[in-house]
Design a protein around this motif. Structure first.
Motif, PDB file in Angstrom:
ATOM      1  N   GLN A 197      -8.794  -1.434   3.598  1.00 37.16           N
ATOM      2  CA  GLN A 197      -7.951  -1.097   2.461  1.00 37.16           C
ATOM      3  C   GLN A 197      -6.967  -2.213   2.093  1.00 37.16           C
ATOM      4  O   GLN A 197      -6.478  -2.272   0.963  1.00 37.16           O
ATOM      5  N   LYS A 214       0.835  -1.215   0.000  1.00 35.75           N
ATOM      6  CA  LYS A 214       0.000   0.000   0.000  1.00 35.75           C
ATOM      7  C   LYS A 214       0.864   1.257   0.000  1.00 35.75           C
ATOM      8  O   LYS A 214       0.625   2.209  -0.750  1.00 35.75           O
ATOM      9  N   PHE A 227      -4.716  -5.298  -1.669  1.00 32.47           N
ATOM     10  CA  PHE A 227      -3.311  -5.691  -1.821  1.00 32.47           C
ATOM     11  C   PHE A 227      -3.082  -7.157  -1.432  1.00 32.47           C
ATOM     12  O   PHE A 227      -2.138  -7.784  -1.908  1.00 32.47           O
ATOM     13  N   CYS A 243       2.587   1.657  -3.365  1.00 38.10           N
ATOM     14  CA  CYS A 243       1.633   2.068  -4.391  1.00 38.10           C
ATOM     15  C   CYS A 243       1.342   3.563  -4.266  1.00 38.10           C
ATOM     16  O   CYS A 243       1.236   4.263  -5.270  1.00 38.10           O
ATOM     17  N   GLN A 244       1.253   4.041  -3.012  1.00 33.39           N
ATOM     18  CA  GLN A 244       0.964   5.466  -2.810  1.00 33.39           C
ATOM     19  C   GLN A 244       2.127   6.327  -3.275  1.00 33.39           C
ATOM     20  O   GLN A 244       1.945   7.368  -3.884  1.00 33.39           O
ATOM     21  N   ILE A 255      -8.058   4.202  -1.206  1.00 29.64           N
ATOM     22  CA  ILE A 255      -7.092   3.187  -0.801  1.00 29.64           C
ATOM     23  C   ILE A 255      -5.738   3.828  -0.539  1.00 29.64           C
ATOM     24  O   ILE A 255      -4.994   3.417   0.365  1.00 29.64           O
TER      25      ILE A 255
END
Length: 1018
Positions: free
Chosen positions: A431, A406, A435, A409-410, A421
Motif C-alpha cells: 500500500q 496514508k 504514497f 488520507c484515510q 489502500i
C-alpha cells in the motif's frame, strides 16, 4: 536446527513494533567457499569472516531514525516502528536467507506461513552494494515490499523484479557524468581505470568507453582489480603485482577506481611494504566512486594511507543530522542485548577480545564495554554521519512519512483513493507505493527528500578531498558538488583552491595527458597505433594559425591579415607599392633623373659639336634619335613608381616597349650602316645604293612599327589594369599592375630582345673592320651589356614579388639604357671634351699609325722567309718562258704577332702606294695579285678576314685549321698539308717505338687547346 541457522540468528538485530522495517546490512565479509563435501559449505565460512567495522554506523543510523520517529508522535501517532536486521555477508546465499527471514514469522524460518508473532514487515532498507540489492529485489519484488537501496544500483526496466525499488542514491549515470565533468574541468585527458572484476565492473567500463572518448578522454589502461582472500593469498597477490606495475609505470597521473570497497586498493598500495615489488608508489590522483569509503580491516590497522592523500571521492550528498552524536554518546552499545552485531564490531574496532569466564577482566586486551567510540580511528568508525548512513536515515523517514500520508488520507476520506489502500486494519507493505511516488518532505537537517519518476532520490553528489595523516587518520574536505538538476555543462561546481594534492605534485595542479598540450601555433597530429589523445604537436603551415591550445587543425587568417611569428594570432597586412617616399623608390627615381640629365648633357655636347668629324662620321641623325630615345627610356622608368592607377598601368609597359624598340632600332641602324659602308667600298659592289640616311630611317621605322603593332594587339586583347594582390606576399597587400596578358608582355620583351640580338650579331661580325670609321666594337659591347641585363631580368623578375618586382624592372631599364649610353657615347664624349686635338679627319685616319709598334725581340731565323720570296720572284723574272713581258714585284709587311698590325698591313697591301686609303683608286696602283702569309694560323685567319672580301688569293705557309666558312676561307690556299696527317704521323711514330706514356706541351691559346683535343681524339 543447524549450527548455521543458530549463527545466522545470533547476527541479527531485532526490535519489536507495530510495523517492522527490515534491514540487510553489509558488515561481514566471507571468503570464497571451498567445497570438500565433508561439511556444509556455509559452516566452514561463518567463523572466518572479516568485519567492516565502519559499516556498523549504518545499523546505528537506522536505530537512531526509528527511535526519533517513535518519540515524535506527530508523524505516526499510536504507531510504533520496529526493525529487524540481518547481514548479507557479501554472499548471495546469506542475502537470500536474510531476506526470507524478514518475510518469516519471528524466530521461525517459514516464509509465507502466517502463525505466531508476525513481523508486520512494511519495508526493507538494503543493500549497500548493487549485487546485494539485486539479490534482495529478486525476492521482495514478488511481494511488492518497498525496498530502499542506500548504495548504487544500475537502472533496470524489468518490472517484475525492480518495481518496488526506491533508490536513495542518484542514478550512476549522474556520477559518471560528474567524473567526466571533473576530468574536463582539470583537463585530464589521459586516465587509468581500476574496476571490479565482474559484471558490475564490465558495465562500468562499457559506459566509460561509450561516453568518455566523445569528450576527448582516453584511457592509458583499464584493469580489473582482483579481490584478495586469505585462502588463495599468493595467487591473488601475484595478479596484484602485475596490476601494480601497470599502474605505477603508466604516465597517467589520474586513476579512476570503481569498486565496492577500498580494501583491494589498499592491498595494491601495500605491495612495496610487503617487498613484493621494488618500485615505490608514484603520486597519483585517485578518483573514487561513491561506493568506496576509506575504511580498514583489523589486519590493515598499521597500513599507511599516505598514498591516497589528495584523492577525490564522490559521495552521496549528506548533511549534519542534529542529535546523532548525542545518540552515539548516550547509547549503551555494549549492553544492548538485542544487537547481534555489536560484539564483532567491538572486538575488531577496539582490537580487544571477549575473555572466557576464567580470564581476568584486567587483561590489556580484554573488551570492557567502556571504550569510547570517539577514540577510534576514522578508518574503523566515524562519529559524523556518513553519506551511506544519511541515506538509511532518510529512507526510514521516507517510510514514516508515507505511512503518515496514508493515515492522513484515510482520515480525510478522499473518494478517489482505492478503498484497499485506505484499509486501516493490518496495513500491507504494497500500500505504501501509492504514497511514496508523490512523497516530498524536509528532513531534520533541512534537506528536501523526494523521488523522481524513476523512484530515485532527487539529490546530487558531494565531491570530497581526502587528506591523510601519518597517524593513520584522515579528514574529508568538501571541495565541490554535483547537481543533477542543473544544465549538463553546469552540473559540476568545484573549488580548486580548496584541494590539496599528493605531496609529489608539490601543491600544483597535476597534469595527466598522454601528450602535453600543444601550444598556440601548433595543431595536433595523432600518433599512429596510439589512442586518439596521444598526438604530436605540428607547427601550423604557412598562412595558418592556432589561437588556442590543443587545436585539431590550424585555420587561415582573413585575406587582409597574416600570421605572426608564433602563428597564434593574425596581424593586419600593410599596403605595399613602390612609392617615392620609399627609400628604394626614391633612389631609383633619383637615378632615373640623373641619367636623364646626363643624356641631355651628352645631347647638348653632340649638338654643339655637330659638324666635327667624329659626329659626322657616325650618322648624326641616328645618333640624335638614339639619344632622344634613351632620354625617354630613363624618364619612362618614373611611370613605374607611385601607386598604380588605371592610366599608369595602361601606358607604362606600352611606353617602355615602344621607346626601347626605337632605341635598339637606332643601334641596329647604326650597325647596319657601318657594315654597308665597308661593303660598298668593294669594287663592283651594289651596296652603294643602300648607303644613306633614308635606309637607316627605314630600319628604325619598320622595326619600331612592328613593336607598335604588338602593343596595339596587347591593348586590344587584354590591356593591363590595376589590381590588389592579397596572396603573393605574406605580410603585405600589394597594389600592382596586372599585365593582363603575360603572353603579350613577354612578346614585347621577346621582340625587343630579338632586335638586340640582331644588332649584337651584326656588330660582332663588323668588329674586325678598321675602327677609324667604325663604332661596331662599342655597339657590340653595348649590346652585350643590354642582352646580359635583360636575360638576367627574366628569372629575377619571376622570382620576386610586390614592389621588388617593379624595382627589378626599373633597374633593368636603367641599367640597359645606361649601358647603351655609356658604351656608345662615352668614348666620343671623351675625345670631344678632353682630347679635341683628335677630333679631325687626319687624326682619325692616322692616329694608330703614329703609334710605334713595340718590339720585344726579333726572330732572326724567320728572315729567311723574306729571302725565299725575293729569291723566287727574281728567279721567275729571269725565266721569260713563265711570264713573258710581265715582271713580278712584292710588298712585304710584318704582322708583329698582333691583330691590329696584321689588319693594317693587309689594308696597306690593298691601298695606293704610300697612301693608306683602302679601296681608293688613284695614283700609282699596287696591282695586288696575291698575298703570301702568314706563318701562324691566327695571323692567316686575320689576313683572310679582309682578303676574303676581295677574293684575293692567299697562300699560307704555316699550319691552319680546315674551315668551311666560305666568306673567309674560300680564297685560302694552304702550302702545308692538313694537320690531321701530322697528328697521324706522330701517332705512328709513338706506336713504332712503343711509347705509350708521353707528355704534351702546347700554347696557352685557342690553337693549343684545339691541338690538345685533337691529340686526345687520336
Amino acid at each position: 536446527m543447524w549450527k548455521l541457522d543458530i549463527l545466522c540468528l545470533e547476527r541479527r538485530y531485532f526490535q519489536s513494533g507495530d510495523l517492522i522495517i527490515g534491514g540487510i546490512t553489509s558488515q561481514f565479509i566471507l571468503p570464497p567457499a571451498e567445497n570438500d563435501f565433508n561439511q556444509h559449505p556455509r559452516q566452514s565460512q561463518i567463523g572466518e569472516n572479516l568485519v567492516l567495522t565502519k559499516n556498523y554506523q549504518h545499523i546505528l543510523a537506522l536505530v537512531f531514525a526509528v527511535e526519533e520517529i517513535n518519540k515524535n508522535h506527530q508523524i505516526l501517532p499510536n504507531v510504533t516502528l520496529g526493525f529487524n536486521m540481518y547481514d548479507s555477508y557479501f554472499d548471495a546465499w546469506w542475502t537470500y536467507r536474510g531476506t526470507l527471514e524478514l518475510l518469516s514469522a519471528y524466530k521461525r524460518f517459514i516464509p509465507n506461513y502466517k502463525c505466531g508473532i508476525q513481523n508486520s514487515l512494511i519495508a526493507v532498507i538494503g543493500g549497500l552494494y548493487s549485487t546485494t540489492s539485486l539479490y534482495i529485489a529478486g525476492i521482495l519484488g514478488l511481494y511488492k515490499v518497498p525496498q530502499f537501496t542506500y548504495g548504487s544500483i544500475p537502472r533496470k526496466n524489468d518490472k517484475a523484479e525492480f518495481v518496488s525499488i526506491y533508490k536513495m542514491v542518484p542514478d550512476e549515470a549522474y556520477e559518471y557524468a560528474g567524473i567526466l565533468q571533473l576530468l574536463l574541468h582539470f583537463r585530464w585527458g589521459w586516465v587509468g581505470v581500476l574496476t571490479a572484476d565482474g559484471d558490475i565492473g564490465e558495465r562500468f567500463v562499457q559506459t566509460l568507453l561509450a561516453v568518455f572518448p566523445l569528450s576527448g578522454i582516453c584511457f592509458a589502461f583499464i584493469e580489473r582489480l582482483k579481490r584478495v582472500y586469505l585462502v588463495n593469498f599468493f595467487d591473488s597477490v601475484k595478479l596484484l603485482v602485475s596490476t601494480y606495475s601497470l599502474v605505477m609505470e603508466s604516465n597517467a597521473k589520474v586513476v579512476i577506481v570503481h569498486q565496492e570497497h577500498v580494501m583491494d586498493l589498499r592491498w595494491l598500495l601495500y605491495l612495496p611494504t610487503m617487498g613484493m615489488v621494488t618500485m615505490a608508489p608514484q603520486g597519483k590522483v585517485w578518483i573514487l566512486t561513491a561506493q568506496m569509503v576509506l575504511t580498514s580491516l583489523s589486519y590493515q590497522r598499521s597500513w599507511d594511507i599516505q598514498d591516497i592523500h589528495g584523492a577525490l571521492s564522490f559521495s552521496v550528498h549528506s548533511n549534519e543530522v542534529p542529535g546523532f552524536l548525542d545518540f552515539l554518546q548516550a547509547r549503551k552499545h555494549f549492553w544492548t542485548k538485542e544487537d547481534g552485531f555489536v560484539k564483532d564490531f567491538w572486538k575488531d574496532a577496539f582490537n580487544c577480545v571477549f575473555p572466557p569466564s576464567f580470564v581476568s577482566k584486567n587483561s590489556e586486551r580484554t573488551c570492557t564495554g567502556a571504550e569510547n567510540l570517539e577514540s577510534l580511528s576514522r578508518l574503523f568508525f566515524e562519529v559524523d554521519m556518513t553519506g551511506q548512513s544519511y541515506n538509511i536515515y532518510n529512507a526510514v523517514y521516507a517510510v514514516a512519512h508515507a505511512l503518515h500520508a496514508k493515515q492522513s488520507c484515510q482520515h480525510s476520506h478522499k473518494a478517489r483513493v482505492d478503498r484497499r489502500i485506505l484499509k486501516v486494519n493490518n496495513p500491507q507493505s504494497w500500500q505504501l507505493h501509492y504514497f511514496l511516488k508523490d512523497l516530498s518532505f524536509n528532513n531534520s537537517a533541512g534537506d528536501k527528500i523526494a523521488f523522481d519518476r524513476n523512484r530515485e532520490l532527487m539529490e546530487g553528489f558531494d565531491i570530497l578531498n581526502l587528506l591523510t595523516f601519518p597517524n593513520q587518520s584522515f579528514h574529508r574536505v568538501k571541495v565541490g558538488q554535483l547537481d543533477p538538476h542543473a544544465a549538463h555543462d553546469n552540473m559540476l561546481t568545484i573549488h580548486d583552491q580548496s584541494i590539496r594534492w599528493h605531496s609529489s605534485f608539490k601543491e600544483k595542479l597535476p597534469s595527466s595527458l598522454c601528450t602535453e598540450s600543444c601550444q598556440p601555433g601548433y595543431s595536433k597530429k595523432r600518433q599512429e597505433g596510439e589512442p586518439f589523445c596521444c598526438y604530436d604537436c605540428v607547427p601550423c603551415t604557412s598562412g595558418k594559425i592556432a589561437k588556442q591550445k590543443d587545436m585539431l587543425e590550424c585555420f587561415k587568417c582573413p585575406e587582409d591579415q597574416y600570421p605572426n611569428k608564433l602563428k597564434d594570432s593574425c596581424i593586419p597586412k600593410k599596403v605595399s607599392f613602390l612609392s617615392y617616399e620609399d627609400p628604394l623608390g626614391m633612389s631609383l627615381a633619383i637615378s632615373a633623373l640623373s641619367f636623364s640629365w646626363l643624356t641631355i648633357v651628352i645631347l647638348g655636347i653632340f649638338m654643339r659639336y655637330h659638324n666635327t668629324p667624329i659626329i659626322r662620321a657616325n650618322n648624326h641623325n641616328l645618333t640624335y634619335g638614339l639619344l632622344l630615345s634613351l632620354l625617354l627610356c630613363f624618364l619612362c622608368a618614373l611611370l613605374f613608381i607611385g601607386q598604380p592607377v588605371k592610366m599608369t598601368c595602361l601606358i607604362r609597359q606600352i611606353a617602355f616597349g615602344i621607346i626601347f624598340s626605337i632605341a635598339v632600332s637606332c643601334v641596329l641602324g647604326k650597325t647596319v650602316t657601318v657594315v654597308l659602308a665597308f661593303m660598298s667600298t668593294k669594287p663592283g659592289s651594289r651596296m652603294k645604293k643602300l648607303v644613306g640616311k633614308f635606309f637607316a630611317i627605314y630600319i628604325v621605322l619598320s622595326c619600331s612599327l612592328i613593336q607598335v603593332g604588338i602593343c596595339g594587339v596587347w591593348l586590344g586583347i587584354s590591356p593591363p589594369f590595376p589590381e590588389v594582390d592579397m596572396h603573393s606576399m605574406t605580410e603585405e597587400i600589394i597594389l600592382q599592375c596586372n599585365e593582363g596578358s603575360p603572353t603579350m608582355f613577354y612578346s614585347v620583351l621577346g621582340y625587343m630582345g630579338f632586335l638586340a640580338c640582331v644588332s649584337f650579331m651584326v656588330a660582332f661580325l663588323a668588329r674586325k673592320l678598321p675602327d677609324s670609321f667604325n663604332e661596331a666594337k662599342f655597339i657590340t659591347f653595348s649590346m652585350l651589356v643590354f642582352c646580359t641585363v635583360w636575360l638576367s631580368f627574366v628569372p629575377t623578375y619571376l622570382s620576386t614579388k610586390g614592389k621588388y618586382m617593379v624595382a627589378v624592372e626599373i633597374f633593368s631599364i636603367l641599367a640597359s639604357t645606361a649601358g647603351l649610353l655609356g658604351c656608345i657615347f662615352a668614348p666620343k664624349c671623351y675625345i670631344i671634351v678632353f682630347r679635341p686635338e683628335l677630333n679631325n679627319r687626319e687624326q682619325l685616319i692616322r692616329r694608330r699609325v703614329a703609334i710605334q709598334a713595340p718590339v720585344f725581340g726579333v726572330l732572326t731565323k724567320n728572315y729567311q722567309n723574306i729571302l725565299a720570296l725575293v729569291f723566287a720572284v727574281q728567279e721567275i723574272n729571269r725565266n721569260h718562258q713563265i711570264l713573258p713581258n710581265v715582271t713580278l714585284g712584292f710588298s712585304i709587311y710584318d704582322s708583329y704577332f698582333d691583330a691590329w698590325w696584321t689588319y693594317r698591313g693587309t689594308l696597306e697591301l690593298l691601298s695606293t702606294y704610300n697612301r693608306f686609303i683602302p679601296n681608293y683608286k688613284c695614283g700609282i696602283q699596287n696591282n695586288l695579285i696575291a698575298v703570301i702569309g702568314g706563318l701562324y694560323s691566327t695571323t692567316s685567319l686575320e689576313i683572310a678576314g679582309i682578303l676574303g672580301l676581295y677574293k684575293v688569293p692567299q697562300f699560307t705557309y704555316g699550319s691552319i685549321p680546315r674551315k668551311s666558312d666560305k666568306a673567309e676561307s674560300v680564297s685560302i690556299y694552304k702550302m702545308v698539308p692538313n694537320e690531321a696527317y701530322e697528328y697521324a704521323g706522330i701517332l705512328q711514330l709513338l706506336l713504332h717505338f712503343k711509347w705509350v706514356w708521353v707528355g704534351v706541351l702546347t700554347a696557352d691559346i685557342e690553337i693549343g687547346e684545339r691541338k690538345i683535343q685533337d691529340t686526345l681524339l687520336w
